[in-house]
Enzyme design. Structure first.
Site, PDB file in Angstrom:
ATOM      1  N   ASN A  87       0.868  -1.184   0.000  1.00 60.77           N
ATOM      2  CA  ASN A  87       0.000   0.000   0.000  1.00 60.77           C
ATOM      3  C   ASN A  87       0.904   1.233   0.000  1.00 60.77           C
ATOM      4  O   ASN A  87       1.831   1.319   0.811  1.00 60.77           O
ATOM      5  CB  ASN A  87      -0.894  -0.009   1.234  1.00 60.77           C
ATOM      6  CG  ASN A  87      -1.867  -1.179   1.240  1.00 60.77           C
ATOM      7  OD1 ASN A  87      -2.339  -1.590   0.188  1.00 60.77           O
ATOM      8  ND2 ASN A  87      -2.141  -1.721   2.414  1.00 60.77           N
ATOM      9  N   GLY A  93      -3.883   3.521   0.584  1.00 66.15           N
ATOM     10  CA  GLY A  93      -4.312   2.986   1.871  1.00 66.15           C
ATOM     11  C   GLY A  93      -3.177   2.742   2.851  1.00 66.15           C
ATOM     12  O   GLY A  93      -3.342   1.994   3.812  1.00 66.15           O
ATOM     13  N   GLN A  94      -2.035   3.391   2.630  1.00 66.36           N
ATOM     14  CA  GLN A  94      -0.898   3.205   3.539  1.00 66.36           C
ATOM     15  C   GLN A  94      -1.168   3.915   4.863  1.00 66.36           C
ATOM     16  O   GLN A  94      -1.582   5.080   4.881  1.00 66.36           O
ATOM     17  CB  GLN A  94       0.386   3.767   2.899  1.00 66.36           C
ATOM     18  CG  GLN A  94       1.636   3.496   3.723  1.00 66.36           C
ATOM     19  CD  GLN A  94       2.915   3.950   3.010  1.00 66.36           C
ATOM     20  OE1 GLN A  94       2.862   4.558   1.938  1.00 66.36           O
ATOM     21  NE2 GLN A  94       4.045   3.639   3.604  1.00 66.36           N
ATOM     22  N   SER A  95      -0.944   3.199   5.961  1.00 70.43           N
ATOM     23  CA  SER A  95      -1.167   3.807   7.284  1.00 70.43           C
ATOM     24  C   SER A  95       0.115   3.929   8.087  1.00 70.43           C
ATOM     25  O   SER A  95       0.190   4.763   8.992  1.00 70.43           O
ATOM     26  CB  SER A  95      -2.209   3.005   8.073  1.00 70.43           C
ATOM     27  OG  SER A  95      -1.761   1.685   8.303  1.00 70.43           O
ATOM     28  N   HIS A 100       6.764  -1.277   3.649  1.00 72.78           N
ATOM     29  CA  HIS A 100       6.492  -2.653   4.069  1.00 72.78           C
ATOM     30  C   HIS A 100       5.702  -3.363   2.987  1.00 72.78           C
ATOM     31  O   HIS A 100       4.911  -2.748   2.266  1.00 72.78           O
ATOM     32  CB  HIS A 100       5.737  -2.692   5.404  1.00 72.78           C
ATOM     33  CG  HIS A 100       4.483  -1.873   5.424  1.00 72.78           C
ATOM     34  ND1 HIS A 100       4.496  -0.507   5.596  1.00 72.78           N
ATOM     35  CD2 HIS A 100       3.172  -2.224   5.294  1.00 72.78           C
ATOM     36  CE1 HIS A 100       3.243  -0.055   5.593  1.00 72.78           C
ATOM     37  NE2 HIS A 100       2.429  -1.074   5.389  1.00 72.78           N
TER      38      HIS A 100
HETATM   39  P1  DGP Z   1      -0.598  -0.342   5.720  1.00 71.84           P
HETATM   40  O1  DGP Z   1      -2.045  -0.014   5.926  1.00 71.84           O
HETATM   41  O2  DGP Z   1      -0.316  -0.952   4.353  1.00 71.84           O
HETATM   42  O3  DGP Z   1       0.295   0.826   6.037  1.00 71.84           O
HETATM   43  O4  DGP Z   1      -0.278  -1.506   6.760  1.00 71.84           O
HETATM   44  C1  DGP Z   1       0.175  -1.303   8.046  1.00 71.84           C
HETATM   45  C2  DGP Z   1      -0.015  -2.605   8.781  1.00 71.84           C
HETATM   46  O5  DGP Z   1       0.759  -2.527   9.969  1.00 71.84           O
HETATM   47  C3  DGP Z   1      -1.440  -2.902   9.205  1.00 71.84           C
HETATM   48  O6  DGP Z   1      -1.894  -4.080   8.515  1.00 71.84           O
HETATM   49  C4  DGP Z   1      -1.361  -3.174  10.693  1.00 71.84           C
HETATM   50  C5  DGP Z   1       0.104  -3.302  10.955  1.00 71.84           C
HETATM   51  N1  DGP Z   1       0.539  -2.780  12.220  1.00 71.84           N
HETATM   52  C6  DGP Z   1       0.294  -1.537  12.717  1.00 71.84           C
HETATM   53  N2  DGP Z   1       0.886  -1.393  13.918  1.00 71.84           N
HETATM   54  C7  DGP Z   1       1.524  -2.559  14.178  1.00 71.84           C
HETATM   55  C8  DGP Z   1       2.314  -3.025  15.269  1.00 71.84           C
HETATM   56  O7  DGP Z   1       2.570  -2.327  16.254  1.00 71.84           O
HETATM   57  N3  DGP Z   1       2.789  -4.295  15.179  1.00 71.84           N
HETATM   58  C9  DGP Z   1       2.522  -5.095  14.106  1.00 71.84           C
HETATM   59  N4  DGP Z   1       3.040  -6.321  14.128  1.00 71.84           N
HETATM   60  N5  DGP Z   1       1.795  -4.675  13.059  1.00 71.84           N
HETATM   61  C10 DGP Z   1       1.296  -3.430  13.103  1.00 71.84           C
END
Ligand code: DGP
Length: 114
Positions: A87, A93-95, A100
């Site tokens: 994303n 939709g990148q958060s 990653h």
């Molecule tokens: P995106 O929306 O593509 O930026 O995906 C970010 C992802 O990161 C989302 O699927 C949830 C994951 N995520 C957010 N915070 C944490 C965390 O503290 N630990 C882990 N393992 N994943 C996390």
């Protein structure tokens, strides 16, 4: 490392996170909010905000990430297939703004995504 970046903290080991794979430049760990039976995040240790911010000099690193994904898919027995998602930016939709790749598998995935 960016001091206020969550994934930099995870990659550095500052947060207690189980790594499914670690190389000199890449780590992989379970997504906190899995959307498939297998949902792994694969990230560079180096802080790069998104795929849009990758530089030419990152090409070897990007290759290393792809090979890590290949190895993880094999180790996780995703023999029937899998999906890799990056994303990117607001519309993508990148958060979390540390590059990653989501490795998704373990069920039949639909297309197109939402
Ligand atoms: P995106 O929306 O593509 O930026 O995906 C970010 C992802 O990161 C989302 O699927 C949830 C994951 N995520 C957010 N915070 C944490 C965390 O503290 N630990 C882990 N393992 N994943 C996390």
């Amino acid at each position: 490392m960016s001091s206020d970046c969550l994934f930099c903290k995870i990659a550095s080991g500052a947060l207690s996170t189980e790594f499914l794979l670690e190389t000199d430049h890449v780590v992989a760990f379970h997504d906190l909010n899995p959307v498939a039976p297998t949902h792994i995040l694969v990230i560079p240790k180096k802080h790069i905000a998104s795929l849009a911010d990758v530089q030419v000099q990152d090409r070897e690193l990007m290759g290393e990430i792809m090979l890590a994904i290949r190895d993880l898919a094999k180790n996780q027995a995703l023999d029937e297939g899998f999906r890799v998602v990056a994303n990117t930016g607001t519309d993508g939709g990148q958060s979390v703004f540390h590059l990653h790749f989501h490795l998704l598998g373990g069920r039949s995935l639909q297309w197109p995504p939402g």
